[in-house]
Design an enzyme around this catalytic site. Sequence first.
Site, PDB file in Angstrom:
ATOM      1  N   VAL A   1       0.869  -1.185   0.000  1.00 44.51           N
ATOM      2  CA  VAL A   1       0.000   0.000   0.000  1.00 44.51           C
ATOM      3  C   VAL A   1       0.896   1.223   0.000  1.00 44.51           C
ATOM      4  O   VAL A   1       1.875   1.273   0.745  1.00 44.51           O
ATOM      5  CB  VAL A   1      -0.897   0.033   1.276  1.00 44.51           C
ATOM      6  CG1 VAL A   1      -1.679   1.330   1.370  1.00 44.51           C
ATOM      7  CG2 VAL A   1      -1.858  -1.150   1.283  1.00 44.51           C
TER       8      VAL A   1
ATOM      9  N   LYS B   1       3.964   8.786   1.225  1.00 45.06           N
ATOM     10  CA  LYS B   1       4.193   8.309  -0.143  1.00 45.06           C
ATOM     11  C   LYS B   1       5.597   7.751  -0.320  1.00 45.06           C
ATOM     12  O   LYS B   1       6.543   8.267   0.283  1.00 45.06           O
ATOM     13  CB  LYS B   1       4.012   9.480  -1.114  1.00 45.06           C
ATOM     14  CG  LYS B   1       2.636   9.525  -1.753  1.00 45.06           C
ATOM     15  CD  LYS B   1       2.656  10.358  -3.016  1.00 45.06           C
ATOM     16  CE  LYS B   1       1.676   9.916  -4.077  1.00 45.06           C
ATOM     17  NZ  LYS B   1       1.004   8.663  -3.920  1.00 45.06           N
ATOM     18  N   SER B   2       5.731   6.723  -1.141  1.00 39.99           N
ATOM     19  CA  SER B   2       7.024   6.153  -1.536  1.00 39.99           C
ATOM     20  C   SER B   2       7.892   5.763  -0.346  1.00 39.99           C
ATOM     21  O   SER B   2       9.116   5.902  -0.378  1.00 39.99           O
ATOM     22  CB  SER B   2       7.813   7.151  -2.401  1.00 39.99           C
ATOM     23  OG  SER B   2       6.998   7.635  -3.425  1.00 39.99           O
ATOM     24  N   ARG B   3       7.255   5.300   0.702  1.00 42.21           N
ATOM     25  CA  ARG B   3       7.984   4.829   1.894  1.00 42.21           C
ATOM     26  C   ARG B   3       8.799   5.928   2.575  1.00 42.21           C
ATOM     27  O   ARG B   3       9.738   5.658   3.302  1.00 42.21           O
ATOM     28  CB  ARG B   3       8.914   3.637   1.553  1.00 42.21           C
ATOM     29  CG  ARG B   3       8.148   2.427   1.037  1.00 42.21           C
ATOM     30  CD  ARG B   3       7.234   1.874   2.130  1.00 42.21           C
ATOM     31  NE  ARG B   3       6.572   0.633   1.778  1.00 42.21           N
ATOM     32  CZ  ARG B   3       5.288   0.537   1.392  1.00 42.21           C
ATOM     33  NH1 ARG B   3       4.546   1.606   1.251  1.00 42.21           N
ATOM     34  NH2 ARG B   3       4.762  -0.648   1.157  1.00 42.21           N
ATOM     35  N   MET B   4       8.427   7.218   2.305  1.00 41.07           N
ATOM     36  CA  MET B   4       9.107   8.344   2.955  1.00 41.07           C
ATOM     37  C   MET B   4       8.338   8.699   4.228  1.00 41.07           C
ATOM     38  O   MET B   4       7.911   9.834   4.423  1.00 41.07           O
ATOM     39  CB  MET B   4       9.166   9.549   1.995  1.00 41.07           C
ATOM     40  CG  MET B   4       9.875   9.255   0.691  1.00 41.07           C
ATOM     41  SD  MET B   4      11.640   9.101   0.945  1.00 41.07           S
ATOM     42  CE  MET B   4      12.039  10.842   1.028  1.00 41.07           C
TER      43      MET B   4
END
Length: 212
Positions: free
Chosen positions: A9, A189-192
Amino acid sequence: MKRIQNLRVDYSGKILDLDNINKNPIDEFKKWFKEAQKKNILEPNAMTLSTVSPRGNINSRTVLLKGINNKGFIFYTNYESRKGNDINFNNTVSLVFLWKELEKQIIIKGNAKKISKKDSEKYFQSRPRSSRIAAWASNQSKILSYENELKDRFLEYEEKFRNKEIPLPDFWGGFLVEPKSIEFWIGRKSRMHDRISYTRNQKNWNIQKLYP
Ligand SMILES: Cc1cc2nc3c(=O)[nH]c(=O)nc-3n(C[C@H](O)[C@H](O)[C@H](O)COP(=O)(O)O)c2cc1C
């Protein structure tokens, strides 16, 4: 059906702004908790409690948060259960809240202390009659001698307390977890992802961001 390794996700949470965050993590917790309650997620007060056994093994299980005050976080249990014995030996514990629907996690580390008998009594008496009887009937964490033992003990105590007040058992009550550190995590977002960690520094709290 997707394979486990492909379940993914992309989170969408907001950044945690150090300038606008509460200086006290318990206030920040209350704010997050209110949001969780508003979202109508099932049992937002469910948390994973980890304790350390006398042999140094970690034991984890879910319990329900039943109170917050300016000292910390309260849950109720059987003081003679596995967790009760662990805490009696070593009161270092951790609590983890995961609110998947909000893409949020909170980790609390601290020390658990028994609350007063008076406060436990007050909460105990607010519980439904059947829950109070069940507290007496359950030798929490002990082995059942036979399949229906719990049911039989419930009926026994139901009979014993028929038309009577049900007293607080000596072996049952609340623990207050006084935090030494609290970490707030929000999925982005984007594992940040964003993480803010509060650690107690005598009377104040140090607030730092951690790499996700
Ligand atoms: C959603 C949920 C809430 C629970 N709440 C409590 C609780 O508040 N207190 C409690 O003693 N056990 C609660 N339990 C049961 C514990 O997870 C655990 O099985 C029990 O306390 C025995 O743990 P122990 O043997 O490690 O002491 C709950 C379980 C679930 C799944």
